[in-house]
Design a protein around this motif. Structure first.
Motif, mmCIF file in Angstrom:
data_model
loop_
_atom_site.group_PDB
_atom_site.id
_atom_site.type_symbol
_atom_site.label_atom_id
_atom_site.label_comp_id
_atom_site.label_asym_id
_atom_site.label_seq_id
_atom_site.Cartn_x
_atom_site.Cartn_y
_atom_site.Cartn_z
ATOM 1 N N ALA B 213 0.828 -1.204 0.000
ATOM 2 C CA ALA B 213 0.000 0.000 0.000
ATOM 3 C C ALA B 213 0.864 1.257 0.000
ATOM 4 C CB ALA B 213 -0.923 -0.014 1.209
ATOM 5 N N SER B 214 1.948 1.210 0.794
ATOM 6 C CA SER B 214 2.821 2.370 0.906
ATOM 7 C C SER B 214 3.516 2.668 -0.425
ATOM 8 C CB SER B 214 3.842 2.095 2.007
ATOM 9 O OG SER B 214 4.737 3.140 2.140
ATOM 10 N N MET B 215 3.987 1.614 -1.109
ATOM 11 C CA MET B 215 4.630 1.780 -2.418
ATOM 12 C C MET B 215 3.645 2.405 -3.410
ATOM 13 S SD MET B 215 7.829 0.597 -2.736
ATOM 14 C CE MET B 215 8.008 0.119 -4.444
ATOM 15 N N LEU B 216 2.412 1.913 -3.394
ATOM 16 C CA LEU B 216 1.420 2.407 -4.358
ATOM 17 C C LEU B 216 1.085 3.868 -4.075
ATOM 18 C CD1 LEU B 216 -0.976 -0.644 -4.692
ATOM 19 C CD2 LEU B 216 0.864 0.104 -6.198
ATOM 20 N N GLU B 217 1.035 4.208 -2.782
ATOM 21 C CA GLU B 217 0.711 5.588 -2.445
ATOM 22 C C GLU B 217 1.823 6.523 -2.912
ATOM 23 O OE1 GLU B 217 -0.596 6.069 1.595
ATOM 24 O OE2 GLU B 217 -0.321 8.231 1.438
ATOM 25 N N GLN B 218 3.086 6.105 -2.661
ATOM 26 C CA GLN B 218 4.221 6.939 -3.060
ATOM 27 C C GLN B 218 4.304 7.074 -4.575
ATOM 28 O OE1 GLN B 218 6.307 8.716 -1.183
ATOM 29 N NE2 GLN B 218 5.256 8.085 0.676
ATOM 30 N N ALA B 219 3.898 6.007 -5.291
ATOM 31 C CA ALA B 219 4.037 6.006 -6.749
ATOM 32 C C ALA B 219 3.202 7.114 -7.390
ATOM 33 C CB ALA B 219 3.641 4.648 -7.318
ATOM 34 N N GLY B 220 2.194 7.602 -6.682
ATOM 35 C CA GLY B 220 1.349 8.647 -7.253
ATOM 36 C C GLY B 220 1.805 10.053 -6.891
ATOM 37 N N MET B 221 2.936 10.185 -6.197
ATOM 38 C CA MET B 221 3.384 11.496 -5.730
ATOM 39 C C MET B 221 4.004 12.319 -6.857
ATOM 40 S SD MET B 221 2.918 11.913 -2.463
ATOM 41 C CE MET B 221 2.710 11.084 -0.911
ATOM 42 N N ASP B 222 4.047 13.628 -6.625
ATOM 43 C CA ASP B 222 4.572 14.543 -7.651
ATOM 44 C C ASP B 222 6.039 14.255 -7.981
ATOM 45 O OD1 ASP B 222 2.194 15.735 -7.882
ATOM 46 O OD2 ASP B 222 2.653 17.451 -6.583
ATOM 47 N N ILE B 237 13.648 4.822 -10.561
ATOM 48 C CA ILE B 237 12.588 5.522 -9.816
ATOM 49 C C ILE B 237 12.121 4.654 -8.651
ATOM 50 C CG2 ILE B 237 10.226 6.396 -9.926
ATOM 51 C CD1 ILE B 237 10.762 7.147 -12.836
ATOM 52 N N THR B 238 11.889 3.365 -8.938
ATOM 53 C CA THR B 238 11.378 2.473 -7.899
ATOM 54 C C THR B 238 12.366 2.335 -6.751
ATOM 55 O OG1 THR B 238 10.170 1.243 -9.566
ATOM 56 C CG2 THR B 238 10.498 0.162 -7.448
ATOM 57 N N PHE B 239 13.634 2.067 -7.088
ATOM 58 C CA PHE B 239 14.571 1.734 -6.016
ATOM 59 C C PHE B 239 15.199 2.942 -5.348
ATOM 60 C CE2 PHE B 239 14.234 -2.236 -8.308
ATOM 61 C CZ PHE B 239 14.072 -3.107 -7.265
ATOM 62 N N ARG B 240 15.479 3.981 -6.102
ATOM 63 C CA ARG B 240 16.153 5.123 -5.513
ATOM 64 C C ARG B 240 15.184 6.130 -4.902
ATOM 65 N NH1 ARG B 240 21.635 5.782 -6.750
ATOM 66 N NH2 ARG B 240 21.510 7.609 -5.419
ATOM 67 N N HIS B 241 13.973 6.205 -5.433
ATOM 68 C CA HIS B 241 13.061 7.267 -4.991
ATOM 69 C C HIS B 241 11.882 6.726 -4.197
ATOM 70 C CE1 HIS B 241 14.907 10.497 -7.510
ATOM 71 N NE2 HIS B 241 15.390 9.424 -8.096
ATOM 72 N N VAL B 242 11.092 5.817 -4.808
ATOM 73 C CA VAL B 242 9.864 5.357 -4.164
ATOM 74 C C VAL B 242 10.164 4.500 -2.934
ATOM 75 C CG1 VAL B 242 7.752 4.035 -4.486
ATOM 76 C CG2 VAL B 242 8.618 5.463 -6.334
ATOM 77 N N LEU B 243 11.076 3.536 -3.086
ATOM 78 C CA LEU B 243 11.354 2.576 -2.017
ATOM 79 C C LEU B 243 11.708 3.261 -0.703
ATOM 80 C CD1 LEU B 243 11.784 -0.319 -1.088
ATOM 81 C CD2 LEU B 243 14.103 -0.211 -1.958
ATOM 82 N N ARG B 244 12.622 4.242 -0.792
ATOM 83 C CA ARG B 244 13.083 4.918 0.425
ATOM 84 C C ARG B 244 11.931 5.575 1.167
ATOM 85 N NH1 ARG B 244 18.488 8.214 -0.652
ATOM 86 N NH2 ARG B 244 19.908 6.472 -0.954
ATOM 87 N N ASN B 245 11.050 6.244 0.430
ATOM 88 C CA ASN B 245 9.943 6.933 1.089
ATOM 89 C C ASN B 245 8.887 5.957 1.586
ATOM 90 O OD1 ASN B 245 10.454 9.880 0.847
ATOM 91 N ND2 ASN B 245 10.713 9.280 -1.290
ATOM 92 N N ALA B 246 8.748 4.839 0.858
ATOM 93 C CA ALA B 246 7.723 3.873 1.229
ATOM 94 C C ALA B 246 8.097 3.131 2.514
ATOM 95 C CB ALA B 246 7.501 2.881 0.093
ATOM 96 N N LEU B 247 9.393 3.130 2.862
ATOM 97 C CA LEU B 247 9.830 2.380 4.041
ATOM 98 C C LEU B 247 9.366 2.998 5.359
ATOM 99 C CD1 LEU B 247 13.458 1.278 3.176
ATOM 100 C CD2 LEU B 247 11.477 -0.164 3.568
ATOM 101 N N LEU B 248 9.129 4.329 5.348
ATOM 102 C CA LEU B 248 8.832 5.022 6.608
ATOM 103 C C LEU B 248 7.664 4.441 7.395
ATOM 104 C CD1 LEU B 248 9.604 8.708 5.700
ATOM 105 C CD2 LEU B 248 10.687 7.326 7.462
#
Lengths: 296, 325
Positions: B213-222, B237-248
């Motif tokens: 759910a967290s990954m999907l939510e981040q994937a829609g961010m600006d 994009i997935t590993f360097r940007h989305v993954l890090r934010n989705a981990l929180l």
């Protein structure tokens, strides 16, 4: 609930039948939820007809101890010759009843606390949320064990214990809803008109935050059944009432020779809890259609 | 940096009223229970005269008014005095501390397993959204989420211990073998496999769903759209940007779940005969050793408080956007 009426043709009064149909259509769009509902209805029917198909006390001797399954007894017999299937049928009554009653108690109490905290704010909110925080910090299952052990095991003490550990999540949910509702125009209008607080809380705000409460409540029934089965597995069940957790616990010592005694009651717990979770998610989709996009 | 120290100090001070409230709940439960310490002592001794009982009550301060008793109780608990377990003939504090080790081994292994594989599976499900991979992972998570822990444990014993003989059915080590050094570590690890898998299954399901759910939510961010507009590859994009934010949110949940993990370990330790706090709690239930049960309850609540505090501090380090207040 406004989303449901929006789907109806304009100008036509939304009667109950049409609303129910519209709700069912939204619910049925979630296929797993329909499957869950079917399983749940099956369990409810089993619980309802248990005294008819198995009129004898489920604790009574049915035949030779530890008879293997799929013979004379569909799921075999346990160490004392009790019919495992009869136990499952009667256990369904216990699980559903405890799950439902404990949830109702927790929902009523949690909603009351959340509503008071959210509506009045200030020191009432501070105090009630502090209490909620304490109850959320305490490890809930250990707390439930302690409560049942102190009150001595019975249906009532199990229900109280489950309700005591379950209400905080609901209190937080309802508080959040009340916080966002209390500054809306229709509530402010009632305040100006001098409507008493309890009427505003019960008649104006509460009906508007029922959908998240219904969803959380339905999921709580599943958790309650899991807690009850855990308690009775540990030997903290009501000694006079058959339950699935007790059956698994009783078969534990002969696992090596008679795997079926533990296996089938466990499957019953798994299926029931799974079904309720699926129905809960279906309710969530049907009651909050906009949230579904976010959940992915 | 001084802001962070002030924040940690403030969080620490906030934990104190909660701790006091837990002690008071403990005291009230003790009052609620049938019989007091003098009854228990007299029961252990076999018989007692009313004079002896009164003497005992005076000795424990049980003849004083309830608020005085409460103050004395708080004082005793703060000195880590939880009373005496007559069944084990040992102070409760000593017993509980002795059993803490095995429980921590089990819990830490479980959290590592659940968070690690949960993140991996959630990532796999989110990157293959609505493919068979996503569906299989989601169905497995749903089923694990609904399975009672004790049943999973028993079924694993049937399959892997009784039928296949791969793992021992119970205990933490082979007592008779007197292993030392690495041989002992390996032996404990061998015993740890089934309990840790059992306990982690539920949380694995939880973290998988949360991560997805967290990954999907981040994937829609600006910022993802910006990265795509810059021409970065989807992989990057997935590993360097989305993954890090989705981990929180996953890290936060790991803290919140410690409370229910303790409950789960009571069940798992009972099933596998793992000699930790959970099994001690089960034994004390059977021996009607309320003092001991209370001590375990209190210690587990304190454990949750400490972990929550650590997670809060970790969170401010991981996410600089969090306001320190």
């Amino acid at each position: 609930m406004t989303d449901l009426t929006e789907q109806l043709p304009e100008g036509e009064a939304p009667n109950l039948r049409a609303r129910a149909l519209g709700f069912w259509r939204l619910f049925a769009r979630n296929r797993p939820a329909v499957l869950g509902l079917a399983i749940l209805i099956g369990v409810i029917v089993l619980a309802a007809i248990a005294p008819i198909i198995y009129p004898d006390n489920p604790f009574s001797l049915a035949g030779r101890p530890m008879s293997p399954p799929f013979g004379e007894w569909i799921f075999g017999t346990d160490t004392l010759g009790r019919d495992v299937m009869a136990g499952i049928a009667h256990g369904a009554r216990t699980s559903l009843m405890i799950g439902l009653v404990a949830t109702v108690v927790a929902v009523v109490f949690g909603t009351l606390m959340g509503a008071l905290a959210g509506y009045y704010g200030g020191w009432i909110d501070d105090l009630l949320m502090r209490i909620t925080e304490v109850f959320q910090t305490i490890p809930s299952f250990v707390f439930a064990i302690l409560l049942v052990a102190i009150m001595s095991p019975s249906i009532q003490s199990i229900i109280i214990a489950i309700a005591v550990v379950s209400w905080p999540a609901l209190a937080r949910l309802v508080r959040g809803e009340f916080l966002s509702m209390k500054n809306r125009e229709f509530v402010q209008a009632s305040v100006v008109m001098g409507v008493p607080d309890w009427k505003i809380i019960l008649i104006q705000i509460l009906p508007n935050c029922l959908s998240p409460v219904i969803v959380a409540g339905s999921l709580l029934v599943a958790t309650a059944i899991l807690i009850e089965s855990g308690l009775s597995f540990l030997g903290l069940g009501d000694p006079n009432v058959m339950s699935w957790g007790f059956q698994v616990g009783a078969g534990r010592t002969v696992l090596r020779r008679a795997w079926w005694i533990c296996t089938f009651p466990g499957v019953a717990i798994l299926l029931t809890v799974l079904a309720i979770n699926l129905v809960g998610e279906g309710l969530n989709d049907a009651l909050n259609p906009r949230l579904r996009e976010r959940k992915g | 940096m001084s802001g962070r120290i002030a924040f940690i100090l403030r969080r620490f001070l906030q934990a104190i009223p909660i701790l006091l409230a837990i002690i008071i709940i403990n005291f009230l439960l003790l009052k609620l229970a049938p019989g007091d310490a003098a009854d228990v002592l007299a029961g252990e001794a076999g018989s007692a005269t009313p004079e002896y009982m009164a003497e005992l009550r005076a000795k424990f301060g049980l003849d004083k008014p309830v608020p005085v008793q409460l103050a004395q109780y708080v004082g005793r608990v703060l000195m880590l005095d939880f009373g005496y377990s007559f069944r084990h003939d040992m102070p409760v504090a000593q017993l509980v501390i002795d059993r803490l080790g095995p429980t921590l081994i089990l819990m830490v292994t479980t959290i590592l397993l659940a968070v690690g594989f949960g993140i991996l599976l959630g990532l796999l499900a989110a990157t293959g959204l609505n493919t068979w991979r996503d569906n299989v992972i989601s169905i497995l998570a749903l089923v694990s989420y609904a399975t009672p822990l004790f049943w999973v444990g028993l079924m694993l014993i049937v399959v892997f211990s009784i039928n296949l003989g791969w793992f021992p059915t119970s205990g933490m080590e082979t007592i008779a073998a007197f292993h030392t050094g690495w041989a002992r570590v390996l032996d404990i690890a061998h015993h740890l496999v089934l309990p840790a898998i059992t306990l982690s299954l539920f949380y694995l399901a939880l973290y998988t769903r949360l991560m997805r759910a967290s990954m999907l939510e981040q994937a829609g961010m600006d910022y993802v759209i910006t990265a795509r507009a810059k021409g970065l590859s989807e992989r990057r994009i997935t590993f360097r940007h989305v993954l890090r934010n989705a981990l929180l949110p996953v890290v936060t949940m790991a803290g919140v779940q410690v409370s229910s993990l303790i409950g789960g370990s009571v069940i798992v330790e009972t099933v596998f005969g793992w000699p930790g706090l959970g099994q001690l709690a089960f034994e004390s239930l059977f021996a009607r050793d309320l003092n001991l049960l209370m001590g375990i309850f209190f210690l587990s609540a304190v454990l949750v408080l400490i972990v929550n505090l650590i997670v809060d501090i970790l969170y401010t380090l991981l996410d600089p956007r969090i306001e320190l207040k």
